[in-house]
Scaffold this motif. Structure first.
Motif, mmCIF file in Angstrom:
data_model
loop_
_atom_site.group_PDB
_atom_site.id
_atom_site.type_symbol
_atom_site.label_atom_id
_atom_site.label_comp_id
_atom_site.label_asym_id
_atom_site.label_seq_id
_atom_site.Cartn_x
_atom_site.Cartn_y
_atom_site.Cartn_z
ATOM 1 N N UNK A 152 -6.914 -4.076 -10.132
ATOM 2 C CA UNK A 152 -5.555 -3.576 -9.870
ATOM 3 C C UNK A 152 -5.530 -2.450 -8.850
ATOM 4 N N UNK A 153 -6.662 -1.743 -8.710
ATOM 5 C CA UNK A 153 -6.671 -0.628 -7.750
ATOM 6 C C UNK A 153 -6.462 -1.106 -6.318
ATOM 7 N N UNK A 178 -8.268 -8.872 -13.649
ATOM 8 C CA UNK A 178 -8.730 -7.543 -13.230
ATOM 9 C C UNK A 178 -10.131 -7.631 -12.634
ATOM 10 N N UNK A 179 -10.924 -8.590 -13.101
ATOM 11 C CA UNK A 179 -12.250 -8.803 -12.537
ATOM 12 C C UNK A 179 -12.117 -9.556 -11.206
ATOM 13 N N UNK A 203 -15.718 -6.492 -9.668
ATOM 14 C CA UNK A 203 -16.186 -5.842 -10.892
ATOM 15 C C UNK A 203 -17.148 -6.712 -11.703
ATOM 16 N N UNK A 222 -2.213 -12.321 -6.518
ATOM 17 C CA UNK A 222 -3.292 -11.800 -5.690
ATOM 18 C C UNK A 222 -4.634 -12.404 -6.108
ATOM 19 N N UNK A 228 -11.164 -12.374 -16.274
ATOM 20 C CA UNK A 228 -9.757 -11.962 -16.195
ATOM 21 C C UNK A 228 -9.368 -11.593 -14.768
ATOM 22 N N UNK A 275 -4.220 -3.539 -5.604
ATOM 23 C CA UNK A 275 -2.951 -4.279 -5.555
ATOM 24 C C UNK A 275 -1.854 -3.547 -4.795
ATOM 25 N N UNK A 276 -2.228 -2.453 -4.113
ATOM 26 C CA UNK A 276 -1.213 -1.801 -3.289
ATOM 27 C C UNK A 276 -1.085 -2.517 -1.943
ATOM 28 N N UNK A 277 -1.728 -3.692 -1.844
ATOM 29 C CA UNK A 277 -1.514 -4.540 -0.671
ATOM 30 C C UNK A 277 -1.473 -5.999 -1.129
ATOM 31 N N UNK A 278 -0.882 -6.858 -0.316
ATOM 32 C CA UNK A 278 -0.962 -8.283 -0.622
ATOM 33 C C UNK A 278 -1.585 -9.027 0.555
ATOM 34 N N UNK A 287 -3.371 -10.611 -16.211
ATOM 35 C CA UNK A 287 -2.163 -10.327 -15.429
ATOM 36 C C UNK A 287 -1.621 -11.549 -14.688
ATOM 37 N N UNK A 288 -0.372 -11.437 -14.241
ATOM 38 C CA UNK A 288 0.280 -12.541 -13.526
ATOM 39 C C UNK A 288 0.040 -12.472 -12.026
ATOM 40 N N UNK A 289 -0.759 -11.513 -11.596
ATOM 41 C CA UNK A 289 -0.924 -11.258 -10.155
ATOM 42 C C UNK A 289 -1.367 -12.507 -9.380
#
Lengths: 166, 420
Positions: free
Chosen positions: A21-22, A16-17, A39, A68, A14, A24-27, A64-66
């Motif tokens: 998300x921790x 998140x792996x 992870x 990133x 996924x 994702x405060x940057x791109x 997620x749709x990230x």
């Protein structure tokens, strides 16, 4: 031609792996790359070499749709993701960010972690150099090939913008 | 040709009489959504393309909800990008902290999304609006940029899958249990690339809030959308809120589905999804003795007033277990005020819960309740992936609000009957 070491992962990897998300405060691609696949394998980002290939099972990139996620994979140096199947949003995102991805269930079954692999996007085959075998992959849909030949989605948008302005 | 509601909505927005699964269409979008994680990349692309205006300042919606109120400097920078863009573009629907809510609870509540809409959002849970009878799907930031500029996007018309729910549900069984049970049946890729359509007498009997919960989790089965045809319940919800006219789409008799499943809800009991996939679904009674450290009640899945009332019903007059941290997050300001007026906060605080301002925060391990190594949480959220809520060696168990509240009291995962 894409050629490198195969890094093997299982089903349902996924987003998140791929990039927790921790972070994702940057791109910033470089920063995201440092935490790619963290992870699942905390050392992945330091071990992976430019040109390497991720080989994974079903539903790669679910969650997620990230965007990133493909950005992190690409910036980590991974040249291609070969999987049995991809989650829908990840598939679009990889395409839009220029990360080559191919669906090749047969190849995924055969390729082992650490094998030397080659992905020939032109001819549509994945080669396992270590094993001396090759596997055809599912070609990308014609519509997406066409979009790709135009330079991707953003180039298409640019074209549309200039045609409506003119 | 008979069409499903998904096909009808896509056909109408693409300007075709009919469309078929597999077809690629370019379609006009009604609402385009981004948040503080996904929009900054889209805004960067917007600038790089030299775009000057979004296609419609009433239809591009930005909600900074993930790491807000700003959890650190980097998050604050990302929110600033959104804020400045919203002001520059004169976006009508930008929600600052204080008006902000979790996007997928907020947009329906504010009447921004209405039945029949075609919506793209750079957030995977955009499928939530399917409960209104809108075709809504998650996209990434580049697609968001394209849609913000052009007001249209390409779509592959998905195959549809039909889920028919019948029977009368028992006590403490909610829409969350319906959808978790469904994901358990078909797996996390059981509806990959497909539109899920939820129907049947048990859906008709479901309040709007619980329908949102179901559509919200379509993505956890890989679904592109999770649709429910509008009925009286939908229209009563929509009528006082809608900012625009709406259109009701229903699937034609004889529309074709790649698969149809029937689910008897009278046989369901509250379930939990065990780590680390939402498909690992088990009846609560069968999970055994699992002590927990934290409970989160909130999120775009279960942070609505119905969910808070369910939690309050269990928590009233009881105390949270001394080893458990209970965090309750109303999803929007309106829900927050409603909960306050109904006296729910009194119950929560008396029980020993922390009540937070709206945020996605803990659901994705952002802030407001991150887990340490080895910790275990019960959450009414949507994902229990590795590291989802914090440390990669922490665990998340997904449940409905009754089970979450009861588990907070017991200190382990329990059926609500055990504490009531």
């Amino acid at each position: 031609m894409i050629r490198g070491r195969a890094w093997k992962f299982g089903d349902h990897i996924d987003t998140d792996v791929i990039i927790p998300a921790r972070y994702l405060n940057t791109s910033d691609p470089g920063e995201l790359a440092r935490h790619c696949m963290e992870d699942a394998d905390p050392q992945f980002a330091s071990k992976v070499r430019s040109g390497d290939v991720i080989v994974a099972g079903e539903n790669f990139g679910c969650g997620s749709s990230r965007e990133h996620a493909p950005i992190a994979i690409k910036a980590a140096g991974v040249a291609c993701v070969v999987a049995k199947s991809f989650a829908r949003i990840f598939y679009r995102n990889a395409f839009n960010t220029g990360l080559p991805i191919v669906e090749c269930p047969e190849g995924v079954e055969a390729i082992q972690d650490g094998d030397e692999v080659e992905v020939d996007l032109e001819r549509g085959v994945v080669r396992d150099i270590t094993r001396g075998e090759e596997y055809p992959f599912v070609p990308i849909p014609p519509f997406m090939q066409e979009l790709l030949s135009k330079g991707g989605l953003l180039e298409y948008v640019r074209e549309r913008m200039s045609s409506s302005a003119g | 040709m008979a069409m499903t509601m998904a096909e009808k909505i896509l056909a109408d927005h693409a300007g075709f009489e009919e469309v078929a699964p597999g077809q690629i269409v370019n379609a006009r979008v009604d609402i385009v959504l981004g948040n503080d994680v996904t929009a900054p990349i889209a805004i960067k692309a917007f600038r790089e393309l030299g775009a000057e205006k979004v296609f419609d300042s009433e239809r591009v919606v930005l909600v900074p909800d993930h790491f807000t109120p700003n959890k650190d400097i980097k998050s604050a920078q990302q929110c600033k990008v959104l804020r400045e863009f919203a002001r520059e573009q004169g976006l009508v629907h930008y929600f600052e902290v204080g008006q902000m809510g979790i996007e997928h609870a907020l947009l329906p509540e504010q009447g921004i999304v209405v039945p029949g809409d075609l919506v793209v959002g750079a957030d995977s849970h955009t499928c939530t609006y399917g409960a209104l009878g809108a075709f809504a799907t998650g996209v990434g930031s580049t697609d968001l940029a394209a849609a913000m500029i052009l007001g249209e996007l390409w779509f592959r018309v998905p195959e549809s899958m039909l889920f028919i729910y019948y029977g009368h549900r028992g006590e403490y069984v909610t829409g969350k249990d319906y959808v978790l049970h469904t994901i358990g049946l078909i797996g996390v890729d059981g509806a990959r690339y497909r539109a899920m359509e939820f129907t049947g007498e048990a859906i008709t009997a479901l309040p709007m809030d619980e329908r949102f919960t179901m559509s919200n989790m379509a993505i956890e089965a890989g679904g592109k959308a999770g649709l429910i045809a509008p009925d009286q319940v939908t229209l009563e919800y929509v009528r006082p809120r809608a900012k625009r006219p709406w259109k009701v789409y229903e699937s034609d008799p004889g529309a074709s589905y790649v698969e149809a499943l029937e689910i008897d809800v009278s046989r369901l009991i509250p379930v939990v999804a065990l780590p680390h996939l939402p498909e690992n679904v088990k009846p609560v009674a069968e999970v055994g003795e699992i002590p927990i450290d934290q409970v989160v009640i909130g999120s775009c899945t279960n942070g609505r007033i119905t969910d808070l009332r369910q939690a309050a019903q269990v928590l009233k007059g009881r105390k949270v277990h001394p080893y458990v941290r209970l965090i309750i997050i109303p999803a929007t300001q309106e829900i927050y005020r409603q909960a306050m007026e109904e006296g729910l906060f009194e119950i929560f605080v008396e029980a020993g819960a922390a009540v937070s301002t709206p945020t996605c925060g803990p659901c994705l391990g952002g802030h407001m309740g991150v887990l340490a190594e080895g910790e275990r949480a019960v959450a009414t959220t949507n994902r229990n992936f590795v590291g989802r809520m914090g440390h990669p060696k922490s665990e998340v168990y997904l449940s409905n609000p009754y089970v979450a509240a009861a588990s907070a009291i017991a200190g382990r995962i329990v059926h609500p009957m055990e504490v009531l």
